[in-house]
Scaffold this active site. Structure first.
Site, PDB file in Angstrom:
ATOM      1  CD  GLU A  97      12.488 -23.221  45.959  1.00 19.29           C
ATOM      2  OE1 GLU A  97      11.857 -22.303  45.390  1.00 19.29           O
ATOM      3  OE2 GLU A  97      11.950 -24.094  46.671  1.00 19.29           O
ATOM      4  NE  ARG A 124       8.880 -27.819  41.939  1.00 22.57           N
ATOM      5  CZ  ARG A 124       7.934 -28.047  42.853  1.00 22.57           C
ATOM      6  NH1 ARG A 124       7.294 -27.053  43.416  1.00 22.57           N
ATOM      7  NH2 ARG A 124       7.655 -29.280  43.236  1.00 22.57           N
ATOM      8  CG  HIS A 181       8.775 -24.231  47.944  1.00 19.20           C
ATOM      9  ND1 HIS A 181       9.558 -24.717  46.933  1.00 19.20           N
ATOM     10  CD2 HIS A 181       7.569 -24.807  47.761  1.00 19.20           C
ATOM     11  CE1 HIS A 181       8.877 -25.561  46.180  1.00 19.20           C
ATOM     12  NE2 HIS A 181       7.647 -25.633  46.668  1.00 19.20           N
TER      13      HIS A 181
HETATM   14  C1  DGY Z   1       4.677 -29.287  45.544  1.00 19.97           C
HETATM   15  O1  DGY Z   1       3.861 -30.060  46.037  1.00 19.97           O
HETATM   16  O2  DGY Z   1       5.083 -29.396  44.378  1.00 19.97           O
HETATM   17  C2  DGY Z   1       5.156 -28.185  46.413  1.00 19.97           C
HETATM   18  O3  DGY Z   1       5.760 -27.184  45.688  1.00 19.97           O
HETATM   19  C3  DGY Z   1       6.097 -28.725  47.463  1.00 19.97           C
HETATM   20  O4  DGY Z   1       7.290 -29.132  46.851  1.00 19.97           O
END
Ligand code: DGY
Length: 326
Positions: free
Chosen positions: A268, A239, A286
């Site tokens: 982001e 993240r 992402h």
């Molecule tokens: C998750 O599954 O956490 C991915 O990063 C998609 O948001």
């Protein structure tokens, strides 16, 4: 009357069809990113929502939604949800674990290899028409095979990343909130539990796969980047916010580390523009879980949770079991 739900972002049409069998569905196939007041207006009177990590469901919003019973997040990470506030208000929350482990681990390797072996940088150079001769020292990168891989966050995705390192004859060190069992460690290419400092000092390649929380905010900042080898690569597919992006930009610019591969960013999709000025960074939007099959599996998993939760059954991936009343 069917319960009313919101699907907060665009989704595979078959998911809308499936959920329409159970619910009165309001969808958003135009994929508008709702502001907080818009999201509130859309959620008024809804009993459930299927959302993604882009929807912030905080205490203030939840306080204004007395009809809401279930939030099904289509992501394994759920830092966008205020889980204690959900629990306090009796709102069930779920995520989509496991279905994305292998796909995300595959992508960790795609990003690591592209970063360490300068794949995107050299491709840009080639596309720019600059290739007119072979050179012994063009785009020299770092080896993957035989290197030490450091994994911070050794949950299911981290372990899937570690397993893949066997084929590259790598040594694996990891750091995690808790140590794995002996059996899990041996299955994860005999991963060795070390402190964060030791990992940063010894790893040739560092992959971040830990969940975001206030405790993990800026797990990698200026001090940690200084501990890393100047030849090291850093990969973040966890993240934004786990890495201090401003500190990383400075470290990459001053070559305190060799390169970084980033799938996630602070703020982001409005990531720090200075990343675009650096050659030693690979940037992706992402997409670590974005295989056709896995994104469908995530959407169906979120739908399964919503259907169960609003039918008085325990959602398979309930995050706050205290709230469940049969
Ligand atoms: C998750 O599954 O956490 C991915 O990063 C998609 O948001």
């Amino acid at each position: 009357m069917k319960p009313a739900i919101l699907i907060a972002r665009a989704i595979f049409p078959e998911i809308i069809e499936r959920l329409s069998g159970y619910f009165d569905v309001e969808s958003n196939q135009e994929d508008i990113i709702f502001t907080a007041p818009e999201l509130l207006a859309k959620l008024k009177g809804k009993q459930g929502v299927l959302c993604t990590a882009s929807a912030r469901l905080n205490a203030e919003l939840l306080a204004q939604l007395p009809a809401l019973k279930m939030v099904a997040n289509m992501a394994v990470g759920y830092d966008n949800l205020d889980l204690p506030a959900c629990t306090a208000r009796g709102v069930m929350a779920s995520n989509t674990p496991d279905v994305l482990n292998e796909t995300t681990a595959d992508f960790a390797w795609a990003l690591l290899m592209a970063t360490a072996r300068r794949v995107t940088e050299s491709e840009h150079w080639l596309r720019a028409g600059k290739w007119n001769k072979w050179s012994y020292d063009a785009f020299l990168g770092a080896d993957i095979h035989g290197a030490t891989l450091g994994i911070i966050g050794m949950g299911r995705i981290g372990q899937a990343v570690a397993r893949r390192s066997m084929g590259f004859d790598m040594r694996v060190v990891y750091h995690n909130r808790s140590r794995l069992t002996d059996q899990q460690e041996s299955y994860a290419n005999n991963a060795v539990y070390v402190s964060k400092e030791e990992l940063l000092k010894t790893a040739d390649h560092v992959i971040l796969v830990l969940p975001y929380s206030t405790e993990t905010h800026h797990t990698i900042g200026a001090a940690e980047l200084l501990m890393m080898k100047p030849s090291a690569t850093l990969v973040n597919l966890a993240r934004g916010g786990i890495v201090d992006d401003v500190a990383l930009i400075a470290a990459l610019r001053q070559q305190k580390i060799a390169a970084a591969g980033l799938d996630v960013f602070e703020n982001e999709p409005k990531f720090h523009p200075d990343f675009l000025t650096l050659k030693n960074v690979v940037l992706t939007p992402h997409i670590a879980s974005a295989s056709e099959a896995t994104r469908r599996a995530m959407a169906n998993c979120a739908a399964d949770n919503l259907i169960a939760g609003l039918s008085h059954q325990r959602p398979p991936n309930l995050l706050n079991p205290a709230v469940f009343v049969n």
